[in-house]
Design a protein around this motif. Structure first.
Motif, PDB file in Angstrom:
ATOM      1  N   SER A 154      -4.403   5.433  -6.899  1.00 52.22           N
ATOM      2  CA  SER A 154      -5.086   6.470  -6.626  1.00 52.22           C
ATOM      3  C   SER A 154      -3.874   7.712  -6.707  1.00 52.22           C
ATOM      4  CB  SER A 154      -5.763   6.926  -5.303  1.00 52.22           C
ATOM      5  OG  SER A 154      -6.451   7.952  -5.467  1.00 52.22           O
ATOM      6  N   TRP A 156      -2.372  11.062  -6.417  1.00 51.06           N
ATOM      7  CA  TRP A 156      -2.448  12.236  -5.233  1.00 51.06           C
ATOM      8  C   TRP A 156      -1.379  13.213  -5.273  1.00 51.06           C
ATOM      9  CZ3 TRP A 156      -2.227  12.252   0.629  1.00 51.06           C
ATOM     10  CH2 TRP A 156      -2.542  13.515   1.301  1.00 51.06           C
ATOM     11  N   MET A 164      -7.457  11.103  -7.729  1.00 54.52           N
ATOM     12  CA  MET A 164      -8.357  10.404  -8.390  1.00 54.52           C
ATOM     13  C   MET A 164      -7.740   8.850  -8.499  1.00 54.52           C
ATOM     14  SD  MET A 164     -11.213  10.912 -10.100  1.00 54.52           S
ATOM     15  CE  MET A 164     -12.028   9.664 -10.997  1.00 54.52           C
ATOM     16  N   ASP A 165      -8.752   8.121  -8.221  1.00 56.22           N
ATOM     17  CA  ASP A 165      -8.499   6.541  -8.094  1.00 56.22           C
ATOM     18  C   ASP A 165      -7.872   6.439  -9.683  1.00 56.22           C
ATOM     19  OD1 ASP A 165      -8.862   6.485  -5.706  1.00 56.22           O
ATOM     20  OD2 ASP A 165     -10.698   4.895  -5.842  1.00 56.22           O
ATOM     21  N   CYS A 188       0.760   7.294  -4.109  1.00 56.42           N
ATOM     22  CA  CYS A 188      -0.495   6.429  -4.389  1.00 56.42           C
ATOM     23  C   CYS A 188      -1.281   6.566  -3.188  1.00 56.42           C
ATOM     24  CB  CYS A 188      -0.053   5.036  -4.687  1.00 56.42           C
ATOM     25  SG  CYS A 188      -1.625   3.957  -4.819  1.00 56.42           S
ATOM     26  N   ALA A 189      -2.679   6.676  -3.185  1.00 54.66           N
ATOM     27  CA  ALA A 189      -3.478   6.716  -2.045  1.00 54.66           C
ATOM     28  C   ALA A 189      -4.336   5.897  -1.789  1.00 54.66           C
ATOM     29  CB  ALA A 189      -4.010   8.455  -2.075  1.00 54.66           C
ATOM     30  N   GLU A 190      -4.327   4.974  -2.734  1.00 51.25           N
ATOM     31  CA  GLU A 190      -5.432   3.717  -2.484  1.00 51.25           C
ATOM     32  C   GLU A 190      -4.327   2.586  -2.184  1.00 51.25           C
ATOM     33  OE1 GLU A 190      -8.944   3.573  -2.671  1.00 51.25           O
ATOM     34  OE2 GLU A 190      -8.346   1.971  -1.615  1.00 51.25           O
TER      35      GLU A 190
ATOM     36  N   VAL B 316     -13.744   9.837  -5.276  1.00 51.72           N
ATOM     37  CA  VAL B 316     -12.719   9.902  -6.082  1.00 51.72           C
ATOM     38  C   VAL B 316     -12.469   8.496  -6.711  1.00 51.72           C
ATOM     39  CG1 VAL B 316     -11.587  11.841  -4.870  1.00 51.72           C
ATOM     40  CG2 VAL B 316     -10.769   9.338  -4.508  1.00 51.72           C
ATOM     41  N   SER B 317     -13.590   7.796  -6.586  1.00 54.19           N
ATOM     42  CA  SER B 317     -13.171   6.283  -7.362  1.00 54.19           C
ATOM     43  C   SER B 317     -13.714   6.087  -8.618  1.00 54.19           C
ATOM     44  CB  SER B 317     -14.289   5.347  -6.591  1.00 54.19           C
ATOM     45  OG  SER B 317     -15.508   5.618  -6.986  1.00 54.19           O
ATOM     46  N   GLY B 318     -14.118   7.021  -9.233  1.00 54.09           N
ATOM     47  CA  GLY B 318     -14.317   7.112 -10.766  1.00 54.09           C
ATOM     48  C   GLY B 318     -15.928   6.933 -10.894  1.00 54.09           C
ATOM     49  N   VAL B 387     -11.807  15.639  -1.853  1.00 53.35           N
ATOM     50  CA  VAL B 387     -10.770  15.017  -2.814  1.00 53.35           C
ATOM     51  C   VAL B 387      -9.575  15.295  -2.435  1.00 53.35           C
ATOM     52  CG1 VAL B 387      -9.934  15.745  -5.388  1.00 53.35           C
ATOM     53  CG2 VAL B 387     -12.322  15.854  -4.816  1.00 53.35           C
ATOM     54  N   HIS B 390      -9.707  12.591   1.034  1.00 49.91           N
ATOM     55  CA  HIS B 390      -9.700  11.290   1.095  1.00 49.91           C
ATOM     56  C   HIS B 390      -8.723  10.248   0.969  1.00 49.91           C
ATOM     57  CE1 HIS B 390     -12.113   7.774  -0.136  1.00 49.91           C
ATOM     58  NE2 HIS B 390     -11.338   7.321  -1.074  1.00 49.91           N
ATOM     59  N   ASP B 391      -8.758   9.044   1.979  1.00 48.82           N
ATOM     60  CA  ASP B 391      -7.578   8.220   1.867  1.00 48.82           C
ATOM     61  C   ASP B 391      -6.330   8.764   2.455  1.00 48.82           C
ATOM     62  OD1 ASP B 391      -8.541   5.538   1.266  1.00 48.82           O
ATOM     63  OD2 ASP B 391      -8.152   5.943  -0.961  1.00 48.82           O
ATOM     64  N   PRO B 459      -0.707   9.706   3.413  1.00 49.16           N
ATOM     65  CA  PRO B 459      -1.721   8.983   3.012  1.00 49.16           C
ATOM     66  C   PRO B 459      -1.874   7.981   3.788  1.00 49.16           C
ATOM     67  CG  PRO B 459      -0.301   9.056   1.228  1.00 49.16           C
ATOM     68  CD  PRO B 459       0.347   9.712   2.474  1.00 49.16           C
ATOM     69  N   ARG B 460      -3.145   7.246   4.058  1.00 48.43           N
ATOM     70  CA  ARG B 460      -3.378   6.274   5.014  1.00 48.43           C
ATOM     71  C   ARG B 460      -2.824   4.903   4.693  1.00 48.43           C
ATOM     72  NH1 ARG B 460      -9.731   4.762   4.479  1.00 48.43           N
ATOM     73  NH2 ARG B 460      -9.169   3.153   6.126  1.00 48.43           N
ATOM     74  N   TYR B 462       0.140   3.757   4.957  1.00 51.86           N
ATOM     75  CA  TYR B 462       1.420   3.553   4.693  1.00 51.86           C
ATOM     76  C   TYR B 462       2.557   3.254   5.775  1.00 51.86           C
ATOM     77  CZ  TYR B 462       1.854   6.259   0.324  1.00 51.86           C
ATOM     78  OH  TYR B 462       1.426   6.680  -1.029  1.00 51.86           O
TER      79      TYR B 462
END
Lengths: 322, 572
Positions: A154, A156, A164-165, A188-190, B316-318, B387, B390-391, B459-460, B462
């Protein structure tokens, strides 16, 4: 507590809540955030003050029993159902309008392709040049068309407030218009595995389109003023090799490049191979073909992302690591 | 199992009368526990299992927070870190919070609250515990077989490609799902068929409404998780191409399946805790609950809306913009019934006689923490802000406020509220309150800084981070240590009370619902005759008796002729 406050405020580039707004959508995103924050703070303070007030005022005293009060009140209950409902409708609406802007790339965008893979970003500019940092001009719409080689990533940029993923098997898009020149973290957030937290690079926003074009021209000219070894070193550092291949002889996710060239390596299938230019070339383009014993088959392919000239330079660089 | 209660005595329901035998000592030996059909013993076994899992998951949390004291490596490498946060999440979710209040506390209290002898299907109840144990064993096996590093969400295609023990863990999840369904089914049938004379739906304690709503979600949503888990197992084992894009599958499809269960599961975690708080606030304020029907309906409303909002995990997954907009709109609908409950609890305290017992302190902590957890959900339901957030750690903070801060604090409130009933012993209130204060402060110190971390760009999941975030991470880790120590203190206080605690009266707090009408701990069969139920919130129906050190029904206090049921109606 006091110990940390200077640290928290030390980052001159950031406000208390957010990194400084650096794209056109950031302002809207932040103003929606603060609107919700004020509403929530109001209700939170209301709830907690009432709670504390009741805790103090109606605490148990010996000999004093609770006073019987009405057990329901339709007007009161309807009002605290309807007022929050109206407020959430407003929240939804302001969030919705901002979101539509974020998700609609303008038609006059400068387009950059993004390939995400474990654990490096590859930004491909219209002239075919690939770089692991994102460079963009200020005040110009930029659209990223993104795909992934392996798992979901993702993209960011906190300063831009967009995310966005990047999903394997489909293209996703993200756009922004930077409003400040400078360098900003891009991450990268995912969650994507071992080095998820190291999949961090930067966005470099150039002051003018001219600056950006000049940078791109110089960057893509990498072979011109460099020896093959220097050019190879550049690719080694910018295309993600450095994440898994050390130069000091300590193996990481892949074998170290130190003394690698010319060595006999044992493969996972039991056979041996001499590390020569052909083997290296194959390993860059078809990494899973002959995996060295003791390493996981996790290297992504660089097919279509490195030219023959680039690969030759990389081989020269590896050869130079004696 | 031998019946031990002398049913010839018509007055045996009355709390004044202490019987020698109760469900704890009516039979002994490990078999009498392991193969018991007594809901209370099954509940106790659940409680022990959940507690052990909680401290295991908590140990992982403390190690994770220690690693995050610095961006550099302190304790473990990234592989170990990734496995540890996965197991922390999976254990806390599947083994602790989901079964915590419903299976452990619900099992012990629900039939007693109904004035029933047991749940409708005692054997199925024991079966659900064995399934839980079996599922937990698979989790431990997964740890032994090389860990699990997918995150508790098992997102594809990562979970298809990683070479950790994904299949073992998924089988564990599958088995735990059945355990959850069995419990839910049992509760629904019990509530429908075994309510005592006089207990209409709207005379039912709100904890039972909450458990009922929870059970509906458990039996409707959990099968989807089971199927999703099996599909993922099949995908990993045979490479069918359901979720793997390399084979023509769709990784986002997995997210839809996963959240279709896992979002409603959030309400499996929080609804029972809300039920507990409704009881605790009313009893310890000595007040009739305010807006009974609104609270009851809001439980059902939350359960229903909870099924329609899973897509908000995927803005935000698409997924398409239209879908995102619809899910955002519906998501706000969940906030309304939650807000209603909070206002009702506050109004219940109005003009009460509030005793700051440990249970009440946890109840008040719940209102504080849940308000933050619920309100920060609004930032995530709103598209434009989600947005960015998220995450990130903002999400980590939000769901810990809801899942840990609210669900677990609700569980703590329940344990303290019903501890005298369950064990027959009073614990030391001062130590209980100190532990509660520690949990409250430690919790907020751990998770409040994480909101800031999130908005500022952390971000989470990490393992390492930019230097600028270190100050907030250190604060958060200090909070985690305080939280861990306080939880240990809480456990120590409670365990100590089993050995040294004062004997508990039948009704130590002055509750008017039926579980307070039988002795503490209850006899094996709870009640010899189905008791007559009245309004469970008429606190005036019981009065304090100095001799006993607890509350007794008004009609037992000599000349007062008023009965429990007659005083039931006090609608204004």
């Amino acid at each position: 507590m006091k110990l940390f406050i200077p640290n928290m405020l030390a980052n001159a580039d950031a406000g208390f809540w957010f990194p400084e707004q650096s794209s056109t959508v950031a302002e809207h995103s932040d103003s929606v955030y603060f609107f919700i924050l004020y509403v929530c703070t109001f209700f939170f303070v209301l709830i907690v003050s009432l709670m504390v007030l009741f805790m103090v005022k109606y605490r148990h005293r010996p000999g004093v029993e609770a006073t019987k009060t009405s057990t329901h009140n339709l007007t009161l209950e309807l009002s605290w159902s309807v007022i929050p409902t109206l407020l959430t409708i407003v929240m939804f609406w302001v969030g919705f309008t901002g979101y539509i802007d974020m998700r609609t790339p303008p038609s006059d965008s400068y387009e950059i392709n993004v390939i995400a893979k474990k654990w490096v970003w590859a930004f491909q500019y219209p002239n075919g040049w690939i770089e692991s940092e994102l460079h963009i001009p200020k005040d110009e719409n930029v659209t990223l068309t993104m795909s992934s080689d392996d798992v979901i990533h993702s993209l960011w940029v906190p300063a831009f407030r967009t995310k966005m993923d990047v999903v394997p098997g489909r293209y996703t898009q993200e756009w922004f218009k930077a409003t400040r020149a400078g360098e900003f973290p891009l991450m990268c957030a995912e969650y994507c595995g071992q080095k998820h937290s190291m999949m961090v690079t930067k966005v470099v926003v150039h002051e003018t389109r001219g600056d950006f074009d000049k940078w791109l021209q110089q960057a893509s000219d990498i072979h011109k003023n460099k020896t093959p070894v220097e050019a190879g070193e550049y690719f080694y550092k910018t295309r993600g090799c450095v994440q898994c291949h050390s130069l000091d002889g300590v193996p990481k996710n892949g074998p170290s490049f130190k003394g690698l060239f010319g060595k006999e390596e044992k493969l996972a299938d039991g056979s041996t191979v001499k590390v020569d230019a052909n083997y290296l070339r194959e390993s860059i383009l078809e990494p899973q073909a002959q995996v060295v014993l003791g390493f996981k088959p996790i290297m992504p392919t660089f097919k279509g992302q490195l030219t023959d000239q680039d690969i030759s330079a990389l081989i020269a660089f590896i050869k130079a690591q004696k | 199992m031998a019946t031990v209660v002398d049913s010839s005595d018509p007055k045996s329901n009355f709390p004044i009368q202490y019987r020698e035998l109760n469900y704890l000592n009516c039979s002994s030996g490990w078999k009498s526990w392991f193969f018991t059909l007594d809901h209370k013993r099954i509940g106790i076994m659940y409680l022990i299992g959940v507690t052990c899992s909680f401290f295991l998951g908590g140990l992982f949390a403390v190690l994770l927070r220690t690693e995050l004291l610095s961006p550099k490596q302190l304790l473990m490498g990234p592989d170990t870190y990734n496995q540890m946060f996965t197991l922390h999440g999976a254990i806390m979710t599947f083994l602790v919070i989901i079964p915590g209040v419903p299976a452990a506390i619900g099992n012990i209290i629900l039939p007693v609250m109904l004035g029933a002898k047991d749940v409708a299907f005692p054997r199925m109840n024991l079966g659900s515990f064995f399934l839980w144990l079996f599922g937990a064993a698979f989790f431990l096996a997964a740890i032994a077989l090389g860990g699990l590093d997918t995150g508790w969400t098992f997102y594809t295609p990562y979970s298809v490609t990683t070479n950790t023990a994904v299949i073992t863990a998924l089988l564990g999840v599958f088995i735990l799902g059945f355990s959850s369904i069995f419990t839910g089914l049992n509760f629904i049938v019990t509530i429908h068929t075994m309510r005592p004379p006089g207990m209409t739906w709207f005379k039912m304690p709100l904890f039972l409404w909450a458990l009922y709503a929870t059970a509906l979600i458990q039996i409707l949503a959990t099968p989807v998780l089971g199927i999703t888990g099996l599909l993922l197992v099949v995908e990993r084992a045979f490479h069918i191409g359901i979720f793997d894009p390399a084979l023509g599958g769709d990784p986002v499809l997995f997210q839809h399946f996963f959240w279709f269960y896992s979002h409603p599961a959030v309400y499996v975690m929080i609804l029972p805790a809300m039920g507990v708080v409704s009881e605790v606030i009313a009893v310890h304020s000595r007040k009739h609950i305010f807006g009974y029907r609104f609270i009851a309906y809001s439980s059902i409303a939350i359960a229903m809306f909870g099924f329609l909002v899973w897509g908000h995990h995927m803005f935000v997954s698409g997924q398409s913009r239209v879908v995102a907009v619809i899910f955002s709109a519906i998501t706000f609908s969940v906030s309304i019934p939650s807000a209603i409950k909070v206002f009702n609890w506050l109004t219940t305290m109005y003009k009460g006689s509030i005793r700051f017992t440990t249970a009440m302190c946890y109840g008040l902590a719940f209102i504080f923490i849940f308000s933050i957890g619920g309100l920060t959900g609004l930032f995530l339901a709103t598209l434009a802000t989600d947005v960015h957030l998220h995450d990130t750690y903002f999400v980590v903070a939000h769901f810990h406020y809801v899942m840990m801060g609210s669900s677990l604090v609700g569980l703590f409130a329940a344990v303290h509220h019903w501890w005298p009933k369950i064990t027959g012993k009073m614990f030391n209130e001062n130590w209980g309150r100190i532990a509660c204060l520690g949990v409250f402060l430690g919790f907020n110190l751990t998770f409040f800084p994480q909101f800031l971390l999130g908005t500022r760009g952390m971000p989470r999941r990490y393992y390492t981070y930019l230097d600028q975030f270190q100050g907030l991470h250190v604060m958060s880790s200090c909070g985690a240590y305080l939280l861990g120590l306080s939880s240990a203190l809480m456990a120590a206080t409670l365990i100590y009370s089993i050995y040294r605690g004062k004997k508990a009266p039948a009704n130590p707090w002055g509750g008017a619902s039926l579980e307070w009408m039988c002795s503490s701990p209850p006899p094996h069969n709870n009640f010899d005759h189905p008791p007559l139920a009245g309004d469970p919130y008429v606190m005036e129906s019981v009065v304090y008796n100095e001799e006993i050190g607890g509350y007794v029904p008004v009609e037992c206090q000599g000349d007062n002729k008023q009965t429990v049921t007659a005083s039931g109606d006090n609608e204004a």
